[in-house]
Write a protein that holds these residues in place. Structure first.
Motif, mmCIF file in Angstrom:
data_model
loop_
_atom_site.group_PDB
_atom_site.id
_atom_site.type_symbol
_atom_site.label_atom_id
_atom_site.label_comp_id
_atom_site.label_asym_id
_atom_site.label_seq_id
_atom_site.Cartn_x
_atom_site.Cartn_y
_atom_site.Cartn_z
ATOM 1 N N UNK A 187 -3.838 -8.497 -3.429
ATOM 2 C CA UNK A 187 -3.342 -7.519 -3.582
ATOM 3 C C UNK A 187 -2.250 -7.444 -4.837
ATOM 4 N N UNK A 188 -1.700 -8.670 -5.320
ATOM 5 C CA UNK A 188 -0.329 -8.547 -6.257
ATOM 6 C C UNK A 188 -1.307 -9.122 -7.304
ATOM 7 N N UNK B 148 0.904 -1.297 -0.062
ATOM 8 C CA UNK B 148 -0.128 -0.006 -0.001
ATOM 9 C C UNK B 148 0.887 1.245 0.089
ATOM 10 N N UNK B 149 1.798 1.351 0.814
ATOM 11 C CA UNK B 149 2.871 2.473 1.051
ATOM 12 C C UNK B 149 3.255 2.771 -0.386
ATOM 13 N N UNK B 150 3.929 1.847 -1.131
ATOM 14 C CA UNK B 150 4.773 2.187 -2.315
ATOM 15 C C UNK B 150 3.662 1.894 -3.552
ATOM 16 N N UNK C 51 7.762 -9.515 -4.592
ATOM 17 C CA UNK C 51 6.427 -10.344 -4.663
ATOM 18 C C UNK C 51 5.535 -9.252 -5.677
ATOM 19 N N UNK C 52 5.612 -8.173 -5.701
ATOM 20 C CA UNK C 52 4.760 -7.198 -6.704
ATOM 21 C C UNK C 52 5.315 -7.280 -7.874
ATOM 22 N N UNK C 53 6.790 -7.479 -8.114
ATOM 23 C CA UNK C 53 7.403 -7.260 -9.390
ATOM 24 C C UNK C 53 7.264 -8.418 -10.180
ATOM 25 N N UNK C 54 7.113 -9.764 -9.638
ATOM 26 C CA UNK C 54 7.303 -10.938 -10.297
ATOM 27 C C UNK C 54 6.018 -10.972 -11.462
ATOM 28 N N UNK D 15 -0.213 -2.290 -5.160
ATOM 29 C CA UNK D 15 -1.179 -3.115 -5.082
ATOM 30 C C UNK D 15 -1.910 -2.921 -6.704
ATOM 31 N N UNK D 16 -2.227 -4.103 -7.137
ATOM 32 C CA UNK D 16 -2.869 -4.202 -8.337
ATOM 33 C C UNK D 16 -3.629 -5.775 -8.351
ATOM 34 N N UNK D 17 -4.892 -5.697 -7.738
ATOM 35 C CA UNK D 17 -5.778 -6.894 -7.845
ATOM 36 C C UNK D 17 -5.926 -7.303 -9.138
#
Length: 774
Positions: free
Chosen positions: A325-326, A242-244, A292-295, A247-249
């Motif tokens: 969230x990812x 959230x801070x950065x 985790x978000x970038x994978x 998030x992209x569901x």
């Protein structure tokens, strides 16, 4: 018996000894298994086998297995006929419920129930006959937090997403050691091979575990977190997303509610705030979140080490929140919902009934039910404490709670005070020795097998069924018949014949078909249940029930509606199974919440978060020690310690401790140490290892085979100690009622030191097993 290759044949069998459900090819001489290897043609396991599967012949032929019922006469368990055993139950239980009410009978279901066909089909029928709410299972010693979090998020406690191991690019694994356990709540033959394949294709594996397990040694990154702080770590990862603004569901965006509320709920859990409690530096936490978000695809998977802790439900919830969230929930390469062949066929998406907690509470301490169960930690007090609805009788199906539940000494005493107890168990073990009637099921080779539960957790959709590889020995009953007769006996029926046993299955079939023909979404809507019943095939009642479920399942032929679909006969024509394809996205069809959406911040979770915030401030002294359990590849809880082929080697009950802690405490490798906590103390041999982080000690679960009155000769020769005796049962995850088995504060002291010449004084062995008296 000499080897006779001329009398040798092979037969297929699905292994029932862990959640991997591997296909086996058994070599059989006469009625004896002489070898077992992986079935290379099995559509799911492709020839993989572990030491447990290879030893299935030893389990089958174990001379300590009970081969005839036991009935307590004049205080002594004595061999009896099946009719004597069931008549004893029919005399005792109905009279007891007539006098004391239906809640005076409790039921305990052990982990092995989900590993047998009968264990999946009959307990619900038994509970319906008893009409008791006093249900206790191994789930509140294991995975109940995941059922609760799934129920709250998705509306269905059995809608558990699993990591898409074959297609993911990034796996974050917490509290799991699948190289030893073969996987849990994630049915995946050759889990080790799948992790190695992930690495070979350039993927990333991060393992969070206080021990440097075999799985952790395989990882790109091992994070040696402080035990019990998984939820804090996961909350911090969520905070970073959230801070950065990471998030992209994705495709789930239109199916979720509560996104902003989750952001606010984790606002205080910054990496810097949790770093001290987790003993993981903030930079590492941020790196994990960003990766985790970038994978391209990723999956977060948490298991028993993150479930059996003080915040087990919150940790289980946050695992799925991170996947959502990812954008990795419900997409290939992420975490998806399996669709088993016996599941309810998909229906049009619509709001459902949702999931409720605490519909009733335990009598003594007021513990709320979760998923229809009460905490097994409360069983002893429910038996001991006088008053209305006190448990006076117990039916125990394939369970050994004296070893698996907290404070086995107290439960041991409580079981001895029951008016009546029935155990369905192949062994006279630490629990069944208290029974008034013991009903032994046959060996695995003599039982049919279908994985109802584990197919619903499999990393690939498939369906397999094996009939018994060996005919039933004379004098034995099939487990399905045992449980069907038990249903009749608790209903007061004596002398039940074959037709009465068949009527139990016929009743279930009629109920299911009556419901199906009334359902407008069913392919048999409006048809005659009698006509459909006549179409069912199968040699036995359980096979006819399986045929029904396959036909009405998502791949079924629907009694003619989809002629190419599944039936029992089609499945039997494919002895190595039928591959049903990779997992696929299934939202919104899986959602049964009241809103019809994924409810990201359910009320019970929000109400429990202040407890997690309080944990931010908790600090332990530099000399504090925390206890965790561990898995053994050649073991499964307390089941397999009596199999000689699986004993020894790494499968031993030792206290693992880091050398720096050992030096501080004056402990030496091979010496004895006493471990003490809330519920008592145990003494175990010391094993020094740098594979465990400082400040943590580890004892395996399922040991302690030192009680008199059992028939476990191999286990009694190497009894180990019962780690759960260190617990008094007061530590529970409040949302799920799950016992806190990991992250327990303990003290460790020297018991016997190694002598200067390296000799360790011998530890007395257990007394020889005897048949118990009153």
């Amino acid at each position: 018996m000499p080897h006779d290759p001329s009398n040798s044949r092979t037969a297929l069998r699905i292994c029932p000894l862990c959640e991997a459900t591997c296909g086996l090819t058994l070599t059989i001489e006469g009625a004896r298994i002489t070898g077992a290897r992986g079935d290379r043609d099995d559509v799911f396991s492709r020839g993989f086998i572990c030491p447990k599967g290879a030893s299935i012949g030893g389990l089958d032929a174990d001379p300590d297995r009970l081969r005839t019922p036991l009935v307590r006469k004049d205080g002594v368990l004595t061999e009896a006929s099946w009719s004597e055993a069931f008549d004893a139950i029919a005399r005792a239980l109905p009279a007891l419920t007539e006098e004391h009410g239906q809640q005076a009978v409790g039921v305990v279901l052990g982990n092995p129930n989900v590993h047998t066909m009968a264990g999946a089909l009959y307990p619900s029928v038994l509970l319906s006959a008893l009409r008791t709410r006093a249900l206790f299972t191994a789930s509140t010693l294991d995975q109940m937090p995941k059922h609760v979090s799934s129920g709250l998020l998705f509306g269905d406690p059995n809608a558990i997403p699993v990591p898409d191991l074959d297609r993911t690019d990034h796996l974050l694994l917490l509290g799991a050691n699948p190289l030893e356990s073969n996987g849990s709540l994630c049915t995946a033959p050759d889990f080790p091979g799948k992790l190695k394949a992930l690495r070979r294709r350039g993927g990333t594996l991060t393992v969070v575990d206080p021990r440097r397990t075999r799985t952790a040694r395989l990882a790109d990154r091992h994070v040696a977190v402080r035990p019990g702080t998984d939820a804090l770590l996961l909350a911090a990862l969520t905070h970073v997303l959230f801070e950065e603004k990471l998030t992209d569901p994705g495709a789930l965006t239109g199916h979720i509610e509560g996104l902003d509320e989750v952001a606010e709920a984790v606002r205080e859990f910054t990496p810097e705030a949790v770093a001290g409690a987790c003993d993981v530096d903030a930079a590492t936490i941020r790196t994990i979140a960003r990766e985790l978000a970038a994978a391209p695809t990723a999956a977060v998977y948490g298991r028993i080490g993150s479930c059996t802790v003080e915040h087990g439900t919150l940790a289980s919830w946050l695992v799925d929140v991170l996947n959502i969230l990812t954008g990795n929930l419900d997409r290939p390469g992420g975490a998806l919902f399996p669709l088993s062949a016996t599941a309810r066929a998909p229906r049009p998406a619509a709001p459902g009934k949702g999931f409720a907690l605490g519909r009733w509470t335990s009598r003594v301490s007021g513990h709320p039910e979760a998923n229809g169960e009460l905490p097994v930690s409360a069983l002893a007090e429910e038996i001991e404490t006088p008053g209305e609805d006190r448990i006076r009788a117990l039916i125990v199906l394939a369970a050994n709670p004296v070893l698996s539940a907290p404070d086995g000494d107290r439960l041991d005493r409580a079981l001895g005070g029951l008016d009546f107890m029935v155990s369905v168990d192949p062994y006279l073990n630490e629990t069944s020795r208290h029974a008034h009637v013991v009903l032994p099921p046959p060996p695995p080779s003599q039982s049919a097998h279908f994985d109802f539960a584990f197919n619903a957790l499999a990393v690939r959709n498939q369906v397999r069924y094996t009939r018994p590889a060996v005919p039933l020995d004379d004098g034995l009953l099939d487990e399905s018949e045992i449980l069907a007769r038990l249903v009749l006996a608790v209903s007061g029926m004596r002398g039940a014949d074959r037709s009465a046993v068949d009527a139990v299955d016929a009743m279930v079939v009629d109920r299911l078909l009556t419901k199906a023909v009334a359902d407008p979404h069913s392919p048999v809507h409006g048809r005659s249940p009698a006509e459909l019943t006549a179409d069912l095939t199968g040699r036995t009642g359980p096979e006819r029930r399986l045929d029904l479920m396959l036909r009405l399942g998502p791949y079924g032929e629907g009694f003619g509606a989809a002629p190419e679909g599944l039936t029992l006969q089609r499945l039997l024509a494919h002895p190595h199974g039928i591959d049903l394809g990779p997992l696929r996205p299934r939202v919104p069809e899986v959602l049964t919440t009241r809103s019809g959406r994924i409810e990201l911040l359910p009320g019970p979770v929000a109400a429990d978060l202040p407890r997690l915030r309080h944990a931010l401030a908790e600090r332990r002294g530099p000399d504090a020690l925390l206890l965790i359990g561990r898995r053994h590849l050649r073991s499964n809880n307390s089941w397999l310690h009596n199999i000689a082929e699986l004993s020894g080697g790494s499968n031993v009950c030792t206290l693992q401790i880091h050398p720096t802690d050992a030096a501080r405490l004056g402990l030496a490798d091979g010496g004895l140490a006493t471990v003490a906590s809330d519920g008592g103390a145990v003494t175990a041999p010391v094993e020094l290892t740098e594979g465990i982080r400082a400040g943590v000690v580890s004892l395996p679960h399922g040991w302690g085979h030192s009680r008199p009155g059992t028939r476990l000769s191999v286990a009694a020769a190497h009894p180990g100690v019962n780690v759960n005796q260190l617990l008094d049962g007061s530590r529970l995850d409040p949302l799920s009622g799950t016992a806190v088995l990991n992250g327990i504060p303990v003290t460790v002291t020297v018991t016997v030191a190694v002598t200067p010449d390296g000799i360790v004084p011998e530890v007395p062995k257990a007394a020889p097993p005897v048949v118990p008296t009153a």
